[in-house]
Enzyme design. Structure first.
Site, PDB file in Angstrom:
ATOM      1  CB  SER A  82      -1.023  -0.154   1.147  1.00 23.02           C
ATOM      2  OG  SER A  82      -0.344   0.670   2.220  1.00 23.02           O
ATOM      3  CE1 TYR A 111       5.510   6.051  11.127  1.00 25.16           C
ATOM      4  CE2 TYR A 111       5.675   8.593  12.066  1.00 25.16           C
ATOM      5  CZ  TYR A 111       5.805   7.462  10.861  1.00 25.16           C
ATOM      6  OH  TYR A 111       5.707   7.933   9.572  1.00 25.16           O
TER       7      TYR A 111
HETATM    8  P1  NDP Z   1       0.822   2.617   4.516  1.00 25.16           P
HETATM    9  O1  NDP Z   1      -0.038   2.272   5.812  1.00 25.16           O
HETATM   10  O2  NDP Z   1      -0.077   2.869   3.411  1.00 25.16           O
HETATM   11  O3  NDP Z   1       1.926   1.466   4.174  1.00 25.16           O
HETATM   12  C1  NDP Z   1       2.576   1.034   5.322  1.00 25.16           C
HETATM   13  C2  NDP Z   1       2.982  -0.597   4.660  1.00 25.16           C
HETATM   14  O4  NDP Z   1       3.782  -1.129   5.678  1.00 25.16           O
HETATM   15  C3  NDP Z   1       1.807  -1.296   4.312  1.00 25.16           C
HETATM   16  O5  NDP Z   1       2.019  -1.992   3.031  1.00 25.16           O
HETATM   17  C4  NDP Z   1       1.944  -2.362   5.559  1.00 25.16           C
HETATM   18  O6  NDP Z   1       1.323  -3.714   5.168  1.00 25.16           O
HETATM   19  C5  NDP Z   1       3.325  -2.383   5.924  1.00 25.16           C
HETATM   20  N1  NDP Z   1       3.411  -3.029   7.107  1.00 25.16           N
HETATM   21  C6  NDP Z   1       2.878  -2.762   8.437  1.00 25.16           C
HETATM   22  N2  NDP Z   1       3.551  -3.519   9.381  1.00 25.16           N
HETATM   23  C7  NDP Z   1       4.136  -4.591   8.735  1.00 25.16           C
HETATM   24  C8  NDP Z   1       4.837  -5.586   9.091  1.00 25.16           C
HETATM   25  N3  NDP Z   1       4.714  -6.005  10.300  1.00 25.16           N
HETATM   26  N4  NDP Z   1       5.631  -6.433   8.254  1.00 25.16           N
HETATM   27  C9  NDP Z   1       5.574  -6.011   6.947  1.00 25.16           C
HETATM   28  N5  NDP Z   1       4.938  -5.090   6.512  1.00 25.16           N
HETATM   29  C10 NDP Z   1       4.211  -4.201   7.101  1.00 25.16           C
HETATM   30  O7  NDP Z   1       1.804   3.840   5.190  1.00 25.16           O
HETATM   31  P2  NDP Z   1       2.669   4.901   4.224  1.00 25.16           P
HETATM   32  O8  NDP Z   1       2.807   4.341   2.589  1.00 25.16           O
HETATM   33  O9  NDP Z   1       2.448   5.982   4.471  1.00 25.16           O
HETATM   34  O10 NDP Z   1       4.257   4.535   4.823  1.00 25.16           O
HETATM   35  C11 NDP Z   1       5.343   4.022   4.160  1.00 25.16           C
HETATM   36  C12 NDP Z   1       6.550   4.647   4.681  1.00 25.16           C
HETATM   37  O11 NDP Z   1       6.375   6.118   4.338  1.00 25.16           O
HETATM   38  C13 NDP Z   1       6.890   4.486   6.244  1.00 25.16           C
HETATM   39  O12 NDP Z   1       8.204   4.446   6.483  1.00 25.16           O
HETATM   40  C14 NDP Z   1       6.456   5.990   6.681  1.00 25.16           C
HETATM   41  O13 NDP Z   1       7.110   6.128   8.093  1.00 25.16           O
HETATM   42  C15 NDP Z   1       6.858   6.965   5.758  1.00 25.16           C
HETATM   43  N6  NDP Z   1       6.447   8.208   5.514  1.00 25.16           N
HETATM   44  C16 NDP Z   1       5.031   8.282   5.396  1.00 25.16           C
HETATM   45  C17 NDP Z   1       4.626   9.633   5.279  1.00 25.16           C
HETATM   46  C18 NDP Z   1       3.226  10.094   4.880  1.00 25.16           C
HETATM   47  O14 NDP Z   1       2.843  10.978   4.794  1.00 25.16           O
HETATM   48  N7  NDP Z   1       2.300   9.032   4.634  1.00 25.16           N
HETATM   49  C19 NDP Z   1       5.383  10.775   5.352  1.00 25.16           C
HETATM   50  C20 NDP Z   1       6.714  10.578   6.022  1.00 25.16           C
HETATM   51  C21 NDP Z   1       7.227   9.179   5.772  1.00 25.16           C
HETATM   52  P3  NDP Z   1      -0.403  -3.854   4.971  1.00 25.16           P
HETATM   53  O15 NDP Z   1      -0.663  -3.440   3.612  1.00 25.16           O
HETATM   54  O16 NDP Z   1      -0.346  -5.323   5.238  1.00 25.16           O
HETATM   55  O17 NDP Z   1      -0.866  -3.195   5.952  1.00 25.16           O
END
Ligand code: NDP
Length: 315
Positions: A12, A190
């Protein structure tokens, strides 16, 4: 040959957008390292990723056994590893009580930092062996862990303190679930995990860049206010956060654009500098950003590294 990149959390948000951007170039094979195989399969199909350019492999970062199994499975696939992207994350801003990984670590730091720490350490050997012209290990950071920014100053602020909770195992039983030893706060956990991500990237750089030539980098892709990251937030927040970021702070970036940014850090021939934290300006040009005092504290980075080694069973 095609490059091979592992992207964690590619089911995602940013991870999916990055996997899509890389796979569409035809120059990359993406290993989507995901905890939910079916969700990942559906996601890849829904964005139209070319089938021959990706493979889904199971990885649950909240279990160190799963991390080790993933590494074994990946090695059995016989593919080289050219780039590792540590992207997955959990965020629990409204949790009243901590939850824990399989090994009993508070789940945000356990998943976002410790799971990725073990994964990166194990896969460093595979990166070393790759003959790809530019090998990279990218750990996604965040502005929220950076207290030298406006967004990083929204309470609760990141603060690792003297690491007493981390040294105690973050288990909420005989140690605090928080790195600094304080009361549990999901939003802070976080942010603390993101500081660990940025410190780890720099410590990797100091320890391994010269010897291996691997580029170690982190980035803040912008505020991607629409991703699943905010799924556990209250409904009103989820409704107002995207327009707030879009029209008021203007920090908003679409998932597609953020994915292009991360794909750039993976593959752009000009972004080979190691030990840096990339950000983008309004015209979407990348620049090397400054980290906060804590997120660039070399002594703290060394301590976090050493404690993490013990917690994941590498020391
Ligand atoms: P999402 O929640 O859309 O994506 C997070 C992903 O991590 C998902 O695919 C989720 O899997 C996966 N995940 C969570 N737990 C686990 C686990 N135990 N094992 C394997 N996979 C796991 O969030 P974002 O795309 O926004 O986040 C991605 C990165 O971007 C993160 O590092 C976040 O800190 C960073 N970020 C995001 C910002 C934002 O504004 N959104 C800003 C700055 C940084 P599943 O689909 O199964 O839930």
């Amino acid at each position: 040959r095609k490059g091979c990149a592992i992207v964690t959390g590619a089911s995602s948000g940013l991870g999916l957008a990055t996997a899509k951007a890389l796979s569409e170039t035809g120059k990359w094979h993406v290993i989507m390292a995901c905890r939910d195989f079916l969700k990942a399969e559906k996601a890849a199909k829904s964005v139209g990723m070319p089938k021959e350019n990706y493979t889904i492999m199971h990885l649950d970062l909240a279990s160190l056994d799963s991390v080790r199994q993933f590494v074994d499975n990946f090695r059995r696939s016989g593919r080289p590893l050219d780039v590792l992207v540590a992207n997955a994350a959990v965020y629990q801003p409204t949790a009243k009580e901590p939850s824990f990984t399989a090994e009993g670590f508070e789940i945000s730091v356990g998943t976002n930092h410790l799971g990725h720490f073990l994964l990166s350490r194990l896969l460093l050997d595979d990166l070393k062996q790759s003959d790809y012209p530019s090998k990279r290990l990218i750990i996604v950071g965040s502005i929220t862990g950076n207290t030298n920014t406006l967004a990083g100053n929204v309470p609760p602020k990141a603060n690792l303190g003297d690491l007493r909770g981390m040294a105690g195992g973050l288990n909420g039983i005989n140690s605090s679930a928080m790195i600094d030893g304080g009361e549990f706060d999901g939003a802070k956990a976080y942010k603390d995990s993101k500081v660990c991500n940025m410190l780890t990237m720099q410590e990797f750089h100091r320890r391994y860049h010269e010897e291996t030539g691997i580029t170690f980098a982190s980035l803040y892709p912008g505020c991607i206010a629409t991703t699943g990251l905010f799924r556990e937030h209250i409904p009103l927040f989820r409704l107002l956060f995207p327009p707030f970021q879009q029209y008021i702070t203007k920090g908003f970036v679409s998932e597609t654009e953020a994915g292009k940014r991360l794909a750039q850090v993976v593959s752009d021939p000009s972004l080979t500098k190691s030990g840096v934290y990339w950000s983008w300006n309004k015209d979407s040009a990348s620049f090397e950003n400054q980290l906060s005092e804590e997120a660039s504290d070399a002594e703290k980075a060394r301590k976090v590294w050493e404690i993490s080694e013990k917690l994941v069973g590498l020391a």
